[in-house]
Design an enzyme around this catalytic site. Structure first.
Site, PDB file in Angstrom:
ATOM      1  N   GLY A  26       0.747  -1.265   0.000  1.00 47.21           N
ATOM      2  CA  GLY A  26       0.000   0.000   0.000  1.00 47.21           C
ATOM      3  C   GLY A  26       0.770   1.304   0.000  1.00 47.21           C
TER       4      GLY A  26
ATOM      5  CB  SER B 139       1.206   5.876   1.208  1.00 49.56           C
ATOM      6  OG  SER B 139       0.858   6.098  -0.128  1.00 49.56           O
ATOM      7  CB  ILE B 140      -0.832   5.235   6.350  1.00 40.29           C
ATOM      8  CG1 ILE B 140      -1.805   6.425   6.444  1.00 40.29           C
ATOM      9  CG2 ILE B 140      -0.527   4.695   7.739  1.00 40.29           C
ATOM     10  CD1 ILE B 140      -3.218   6.062   6.878  1.00 40.29           C
TER      11      ILE B 140
ATOM     12  CB  ILE C 299      -5.040  -2.713   0.185  1.00 39.29           C
ATOM     13  CG1 ILE C 299      -3.569  -3.137   0.061  1.00 39.29           C
ATOM     14  CG2 ILE C 299      -5.769  -2.808  -1.159  1.00 39.29           C
ATOM     15  CD1 ILE C 299      -3.372  -4.618  -0.207  1.00 39.29           C
TER      16      ILE C 299
ATOM     17  CE1 TYR D 240     -11.944   7.929   9.874  1.00 33.13           C
ATOM     18  CE2 TYR D 240     -13.925   7.585   8.568  1.00 33.13           C
ATOM     19  CZ  TYR D 240     -13.143   8.390   9.376  1.00 33.13           C
ATOM     20  OH  TYR D 240     -13.565   9.633   9.689  1.00 33.13           O
TER      21      TYR D 240
ATOM     22  CE1 TYR E  70     -13.464   6.348   4.676  1.00 38.94           C
ATOM     23  CE2 TYR E  70     -14.576   4.305   5.278  1.00 38.94           C
ATOM     24  CZ  TYR E  70     -13.417   5.009   5.024  1.00 38.94           C
ATOM     25  OH  TYR E  70     -12.209   4.371   5.104  1.00 38.94           O
TER      26      TYR E  70
ATOM     27  CE  LYS F 129     -10.835   1.188   5.497  1.00 37.42           C
ATOM     28  NZ  LYS F 129      -9.595   0.540   5.038  1.00 37.42           N
TER      29      LYS F 129
END
Ligand code: NAI
EC number: 1.3.1.9
Length: 271
Positions: free
Chosen positions: A14, A20-21, A94, A149, A159, A166
């Site tokens: 990812g 990007s985290i 991802i 999240y 969202y 999620k």
């Protein structure tokens, strides 16, 4: 740095660009002594700057579409070969929803795209774990983390169908956490992160306003991507060996708030 991951090997998915985290997680894992391979979808390899990260972390990038079982098989085969053994940690970072990307209204979802969103953002986590189990590529006491999240639990209209993805992702962490916990003492958790300015994050409608709102609601303020990386490294380390099947909020306190003084001030009648 603390050498928290010295001697550990893993896979980091990812990382698309420096926002990007996963990019921050890779940099921090490298600084903490880990060896790992990077992976991302073939299309992201063409668009992003992941090669720059690979050079910095002295590693390779193995392309894999996370929805493809064959790609996971190839990834694990090449990764264990490159790293010289089984894996101690893996990151699932991802997410993508065509409905969010194309700004489809929730009342007008393209359901084929919703299935795609759930496949990319959630079932890919099951595929990642199922193939790892079948190929027996995880060491005992390995640690797996996926990023989630709070829209999995509470309603955040913009969202859209990612909320459903999620919820499925977090459910998979529990079910597979049980399975691999009993067989191999592997721990599996999701980290529910504050809104963070990345390609995926800013693709959600009204992102800037929402990020400010979350910041004002959180006693510690929003958690940054680097702070998320630090937390994830602790979950990969030996200091969290009995933490599993959890959805861990990394959000400055947002998830426990009803309302904050800062937000109340915006609605006070000053007559
Ligand atoms: P990002 O856009 O940098 O990362 C998303 C990654 O998913 C990209 O590298 C992209 O190439 C990859 N990806 C998409 N389709 C793929 C596929 N078929 N196969 C393999 N990889 C694929 O954004 P960010 O924010 O770093 O996202 C990482 C994770 O963090 C996502 O799961 C996201 O939902 C989650 N997250 C993000 C938050 C935010 O506000 N940015 C907040 C909470 C969770």
């Amino acid at each position: 740095m603390y050498n928290l991951l010295k001697g550990k090997v893993g896979i980091i998915s990812g990382a698309l660009d420096k926002n990007s985290i996963a990019w921050k997680i890779a940099e921090t894992a490298h600084a903490e002594g880990a060896k790992f391979v990077l992976t991302n979808a073939p299309v992201a390899l063409r668009m992003g700057t992941i090669q720059e990260l690979a050079e910095k972390c002295n590693t390779i990038v193995i392309p894999a579409d996370a929805t493809s079982i064959a790609d996971w098989e190839n990834l694990y085969e090449k990764a264990t070969e490159h790293l010289g053994g089984k894996l101690d940690f893996a990151l699932h970072s991802i997410g993508m929803s065509p409905n969010v990307r194309k700004k489809k209204d929730y009342g007008d979802l393209n359901h084929a795209w919703t299935l795609k969103a759930i496949d990319i953002s959630a079932l890919s986590f099951h595929k990642m774990l199922q193939v790892a189990e079948k190929m027996d590529v995880l060491n005992d006491e390995a640690s797996i983390v996926a990023l989630s999240y709070i829209a999995a639990q509470r309603t955040f209209p913009d969202y859209n169908d990612m909320a459903h993805a999620k919820a499925v992702l977090e459910s998979i962490a529990r079910s597979y956490g049980y399975r691999l916990g009993t067989s191999k003492k592997v721990r599996i958790n999701t980290v529910s992160q504050s809104p963070t300015a990345t390609t995926a994050g800013t693709g959600v409608g009204g992102f800037d306003a929402f990020m400010n709102y979350a910041d004002k609601m959180s006693p510690l303020g929003n958690a940054s991507a680097q702070e998320c990386a630090d937390f994830v490294i602790s979950l990969f380390s030996d200091f969290t060996k009995k933490v599993t099947m959890q959805n861990l909020f990394h959000d400055g306190g947002f998830s426990s708030m009803g309302v904050s003084e800062d937000v109340m001030d915006m609605f006070r009648d000053e007559k």
